[in-house]
Design a protein around this motif. Sequence first.
Motif, PDB file in Angstrom:
ATOM      1  N   UNK A 154      -9.646   2.891  -2.548  1.00  0.00           N
ATOM      2  CA  UNK A 154     -10.806   1.989  -2.592  1.00  0.00           C
ATOM      3  C   UNK A 154     -11.957   2.584  -3.385  1.00  0.00           C
ATOM      4  N   UNK A 155     -12.010   3.901  -3.440  1.00  0.00           N
ATOM      5  CA  UNK A 155     -13.055   4.550  -4.238  1.00  0.00           C
ATOM      6  C   UNK A 155     -12.871   4.213  -5.721  1.00  0.00           C
ATOM      7  N   UNK A 156     -11.626   4.251  -6.160  1.00  0.00           N
ATOM      8  CA  UNK A 156     -11.327   3.926  -7.562  1.00  0.00           C
ATOM      9  C   UNK A 156     -11.682   2.462  -7.848  1.00  0.00           C
ATOM     10  N   UNK A 157     -11.396   1.581  -6.882  1.00  0.00           N
ATOM     11  CA  UNK A 157     -11.722   0.164  -7.073  1.00  0.00           C
ATOM     12  C   UNK A 157     -13.216  -0.012  -7.351  1.00  0.00           C
ATOM     13  N   UNK A 158     -14.013   0.685  -6.575  1.00  0.00           N
ATOM     14  CA  UNK A 158     -15.465   0.511  -6.713  1.00  0.00           C
ATOM     15  C   UNK A 158     -16.006   1.267  -7.916  1.00  0.00           C
TER      16      UNK A 158
END
Lengths: 377, 420
Positions: A102-106
Motif C-alpha cells: 500500500x505504501x507503493x500505491x500511495x
Amino acid sequence: MIPEAISPFQQAYAQRHQRARKWKEESRKVFGYLYSPVPEELLSAAGIIPVQLTESEEEQDAALGRTRLPDFYCDFILSILGQGMKGAYSYLDGLVIPDACNTIRRFAGSWKLNIPTSYFYYLTPPIEATQGARVYYTTELARFKQSLEDYVGKKITQAALRSAIEVYNHNRRLLQRLYQLRLQDRPPLSGSEVVEIVRAGLVIPKEEHNQMLEKLLQQIPAQPGKDHARTRLLASFFIFEDCASGELNVLKMVEEMGGEIVFDDLCLGPRYSWEPASARGDPLEALVARYLGNVTVSFRRFLDTRLGFLLEQARRYQVNGAVFIIPKYCDAYLLEHPYVEKAFKEAGIPTLMLETTESLATQQVRVRLQAFMEMLG
Amino acid sequence: MTTEELRKRLEQRNLQIVQHRKEYTRRYYQDLAEAKSKGIPVAHTSAVGPAELLYSMGFEVCMPENYCTICASKQIAQPFVEAAEQRGFSRDLCSYSRCALGMLFLNNGPYGALPKPDIVIGNPIGCDPYTKWWEAWAKEYQVPFFIFDVPFNFSGEIQEHELQWVVSELKRLVSFIEEHKLAKFDYAKFQRSIMLAGKAFDLFQEVLNMRKAIPCPRGLRETVGDIFYIVTQVGKQEAVDYMTLLVEDSRERVQHKIGILPQEKFRLFYDNIPIWYRLQLIDYFAQKGAVFVVDEYTNFVWSGYYFIGGRFDPEKPFESLALKLLWVFNNVGLLPILKTYQRCIAEWHCDGAVFFSNRSCKNLSGENIDKAVVLKEKFGIPSMSFEAEMADPRSLYEAEVKARIDAFLELLEQKKEERR
C-alpha cells in the motif's frame, strides 16, 4: 575478494545518476522502476534503459519525502520520493511501478501528482498463476508492450524481445553462479560484496553488467576464501540500500563480528535472479510465464512460499542463524514475522529481527548483533 | 406541530434507529456464535467480504474488523492490542489486526469470542494486512485460506481484462468453497443477494444525496453506525429495511429543513476511518456547530462504485460484485480520488476538510498531504489534520486535538465573516 575486483561495481552504483544523465545526452531513453515484478525485458527490447529506483545515502532526501508522504512510511520510499522531488531523477523519461504494497500505491499517486514524468505505467502482477490470472496478465503485458511502443514510436519486434530475454537470462545465470559460490565452506565473496555486485546491475544496462560479472567470475578461482570457517548466516531483507551504504551497514557489521552472510533473500538478489524466461516460443508468452506467480514482494505472495524457500536455502547453505531486517512500518513483513520466527525456531535456527529506520546502525543495533553472534558462538 | 415539536419527534426517532441497530448487531453476533451448533458454515473475511456471494451460499459471514470497531467503541480494545504485541506483533502494525489477533489469543471480545471459521478469505484490496492479517488468521485457526486477487485501480479507468480477471477470481472462490464441501453455489440465490445489496446501496446513496441539503439531515456520527449494514449485512433484506428507515428519516428532515444539528454553522468533509474509541470528538465538532456532511470512509470506501454512479445488475451478478470490489476506495489511486473529493466539496457545499492522519491505516492516510494541498490550492478549501490510530486508544492526545479543532473552527469563522 580483492577490493579491485569489486570496485567497478561500487563505482557503477555510486555514479548511477551521472551515468544516466550521460545516456540522456546520447539521446537514449531511461525509465525508472521498482522491485522485481517489472518485466524489464520489455523496456530493454524497446531500447529503453531500465534503472531501479533506490534509496539514497542522504537523510535529507527522506525528510523531503516526508513533506508529501507520512512519517510512518518506510524510509526507502520516502527517500525515493524525496530524490524525485529534488530532481535527482529528472533524467527519467518514464516510470513503471508494480503493485507491491500500500505504501507503493500511495507513493505512485504522489509521484504522478508532483513530479512531471512523461510516461507512467502502474502494473498489477497477480498473486497466483491461475488460469484467469494468465489470461489477464497476457493481455496486461500486451497492453504494457503496446504503450511502450506508442511511447518510443516503433514496434518491439519478436527478435528484439528474444534477444532481451537472452541477455536477462544470462544475467540470471551469472548471478546464480555468484550465489553458488557461497555454498562453499569458505566463500570467496562476502555477503556485503555480493550485495554490491547485484546492486550495480540494477542501475546499468544488463549487457554491461554481464560483462562485469563474467570478468569477476573469471578472477574468483584464483582468490582464496577467508582463512577460517566463520558463523554462517542467512539474511532476509526486503531491500538492501539500508545495509550496504554509508553508516547503515548491518552486513558489514555482521562480517566484522565474525559472521558470513552466505545467503540473502533480497527481493533484488536471488529472488530477482532465480527463474529464467523461456527462450522458446512466443517471447511475450515466455515473459508471462516467467513473471506470473513468481512475485517476490510480501504483499503479493503467500507466506508459506517465502518460508519454504527460506528454509530450503537455510538448509542448503548450512546456516547457523538468520537475521531479518524489516523496514519500520512495513505491515506486510511485520505481520509475517512472528510466523517466520516460529518456523525457524522449529527448524533449530536462531533468529534476530531488526526493525530498521534511518538510525539503524546505532549502538543499540550493534549490541543486539553482538549478543546474537555470541549466542551463536 | 411546531418545528420544535417536530425536531423532538425526529430526535426520538433517531434514538429508536440507534436502538434498533444496536439490538440487531447484538443479535447478528449471537447468530454467529450459534452458527456452528446449527451446522451453518462460518466464513471470516475482511470488510470487503464478499458478503453478497457468501450469504447467498448459506454462510454466516464474520468480519473481525467490524468486531474491532465495536471493541474500540466499547473502550475495551487496549488489552487486546497489547496481547498481540506481547506475542511479537509490532506496535506499528494496523491496530485492527492487533486488536483482532488479541481477541483471538485471549479468546474473548465485546460479545464473547468469535466462532471458529470454516474458511478465511483475504484479498489485496484494502491494504497489506488484507492479505497478511488473514493469512495469519487462517494459520491460527488452521483452516483453509483463500485470497481473491484484484488489480489496483490506479487510474480510475477499469479495463475489460481487469474486470474479467476479478470475475474469474470470484468464480474460483466459489469452486474453492465447493471443493472443500463447505457450501453450494446457487445462481438464483446469488442474483437475489446482488439485487438486495444493490437496493441497500441505492437507498444509502439516496441518504447521502439528501445530505447535500442545508441544513444536513444526517452526519458522520450517525453514518459510522449505518455502515454496519453496508459492510456486514449486504445481500440481506435487513440491510434494505434499515436503509429504508434512514431514507424516510432524512426525507422528512429535508422537507422540514430540520438538520441533524440544532444550528449548522460549518459543513465539513472528513477523511479516513473514525476514531472508534473517541467518537465524542465528532460531538465536539457538533457542539461548535460543525457537521460532517460527507466523508471518505462511510460514503465511498464501501460503496464507491455507487458513489461514482455505478449500479448492480442482477443479470450480471459476478460483474456487478467485481466492479464493487474494484471501486472500494482503498483500492483506488490518488488522481481519481481527487476527482471524487472535488465533487464532494462542490456538491455537498463543504467549508473545510478534516484529515485524520491515521498511523494505523497507512493506505488511507498516505496521500493526506497531497489531498489537503490540492483542496487548498485548487478549491480554496482549508483543512486541519490530527494524528492518532483508529483502534488503539493509547495513540490519542485528546487535549491537543481539541485545541486544533478550536483553532480550525475559529479560522472557518473568520473566513465566513470576511465573506459577509
